[in-house]
Design a protein around this motif. Structure first.
Motif, PDB file in Angstrom:
ATOM      1  N   UNK A 123      37.255  33.032  49.664  1.00 34.18           N
ATOM      2  CA  UNK A 123      36.489  32.996  48.420  1.00 34.18           C
ATOM      3  C   UNK A 123      36.028  34.397  48.036  1.00 34.18           C
ATOM      4  N   UNK A 124      35.485  35.134  49.004  1.00 31.77           N
ATOM      5  CA  UNK A 124      34.998  36.481  48.718  1.00 31.77           C
ATOM      6  C   UNK A 124      36.135  37.432  48.344  1.00 31.77           C
ATOM      7  N   UNK A 125      37.288  37.287  48.992  1.00 27.65           N
ATOM      8  CA  UNK A 125      38.436  38.120  48.646  1.00 27.65           C
ATOM      9  C   UNK A 125      38.929  37.801  47.236  1.00 27.65           C
ATOM     10  N   UNK A 126      38.910  36.541  46.862  1.00 24.58           N
ATOM     11  CA  UNK A 126      39.306  36.158  45.503  1.00 24.58           C
ATOM     12  C   UNK A 126      38.317  36.690  44.472  1.00 24.58           C
ATOM     13  N   UNK A 127      37.043  36.701  44.815  1.00 24.63           N
ATOM     14  CA  UNK A 127      36.037  37.257  43.904  1.00 24.63           C
ATOM     15  C   UNK A 127      36.278  38.750  43.708  1.00 24.63           C
ATOM     16  N   UNK A 128      36.591  39.457  44.793  1.00 29.52           N
ATOM     17  CA  UNK A 128      36.901  40.890  44.669  1.00 29.52           C
ATOM     18  C   UNK A 128      38.126  41.114  43.793  1.00 29.52           C
ATOM     19  N   UNK A 129      39.136  40.274  43.950  1.00 33.70           N
ATOM     20  CA  UNK A 129      40.335  40.388  43.123  1.00 33.70           C
ATOM     21  C   UNK A 129      40.007  40.130  41.657  1.00 33.70           C
ATOM     22  N   UNK A 130      39.208  39.114  41.387  1.00 32.19           N
ATOM     23  CA  UNK A 130      38.814  38.838  40.007  1.00 32.19           C
ATOM     24  C   UNK A 130      38.005  39.993  39.416  1.00 32.19           C
ATOM     25  N   UNK A 131      37.126  40.588  40.218  1.00 34.20           N
ATOM     26  CA  UNK A 131      36.363  41.739  39.740  1.00 34.20           C
ATOM     27  C   UNK A 131      37.291  42.893  39.361  1.00 34.20           C
ATOM     28  N   UNK A 132      38.281  43.141  40.200  1.00 33.57           N
ATOM     29  CA  UNK A 132      39.229  44.215  39.903  1.00 33.57           C
ATOM     30  C   UNK A 132      40.036  43.905  38.646  1.00 33.57           C
ATOM     31  N   UNK A 133      40.394  42.647  38.454  1.00 34.01           N
ATOM     32  CA  UNK A 133      41.146  42.271  37.264  1.00 34.01           C
ATOM     33  C   UNK A 133      40.283  42.343  36.009  1.00 34.01           C
ATOM     34  N   UNK A 134      39.028  41.957  36.117  1.00 36.73           N
ATOM     35  CA  UNK A 134      38.128  41.988  34.967  1.00 36.73           C
ATOM     36  C   UNK A 134      37.909  43.420  34.495  1.00 36.73           C
ATOM     37  N   UNK A 135      37.839  44.355  35.432  1.00 36.95           N
ATOM     38  CA  UNK A 135      37.622  45.754  35.069  1.00 36.95           C
ATOM     39  C   UNK A 135      38.737  46.261  34.161  1.00 36.95           C
ATOM     40  N   UNK A 136      39.946  45.783  34.386  1.00 40.02           N
ATOM     41  CA  UNK A 136      41.095  46.294  33.636  1.00 40.02           C
ATOM     42  C   UNK A 136      41.405  45.496  32.373  1.00 40.02           C
ATOM     43  N   UNK A 137      40.586  44.518  32.023  1.00 38.38           N
ATOM     44  CA  UNK A 137      40.893  43.687  30.864  1.00 38.38           C
ATOM     45  C   UNK A 137      40.850  44.446  29.543  1.00 38.38           C
ATOM     46  N   UNK A 138      39.884  45.317  29.376  1.00 38.52           N
ATOM     47  CA  UNK A 138      39.686  45.939  28.065  1.00 38.52           C
ATOM     48  C   UNK A 138      40.178  47.375  27.974  1.00 38.52           C
ATOM     49  N   UNK A 139      40.975  47.792  28.923  1.00 40.58           N
ATOM     50  CA  UNK A 139      41.503  49.155  28.877  1.00 40.58           C
ATOM     51  C   UNK A 139      42.832  49.217  29.614  1.00 40.58           C
TER      52      UNK A 139
END
Length: 89
Positions: free
Chosen positions: A35-51
């Motif tokens: 779960x925590x690894x998936x949250x980290x992956x989602x955080x990394x993906x969210x950072x790149x959404x708008x740029x």
């Protein structure tokens, strides 16, 4: 005239037995690294959404993907080792 009754009693009437069991809490604890690894992956993906992703963003995404896959692999191995009696290969 009909009386209007709230549904709170119907919703909260069973609240005592809705709590998770010890086995369910243990399963959540075992899945927590995934779960925590998936949250980290989602955080990394969210950072790149708008740029446009930079090289640092790409590295962060690759590391997060590797950690998520490694956590899933470790969880799968732990589950299969627990279910196979005698440790048969």
């Amino acid at each position: 005239m009909k009386t209007i009754v709230t549904v709170q009693d119907a919703v909260t009437a069973f609240a005592d037995w809705i709590e998770p069991t010890d086995a369910e809490l243990e399963a959540i604890e075992q899945e927590m690294p995934v779960i925590l690894a998936d949250v980290d992956l989602l955080d990394a993906q969210i950072i790149t959404l708008d740029r446009v992703p930079t090289e640092l963003d790409n590295r962060r995404l690759r590391r997060a993907r590797r950690r998520a896959l490694a956590a899933r692999l470790a969880a799968a191995k732990a589950t299969s080792a627990a279910t196979v009696p005698g440790g048969a290969a």
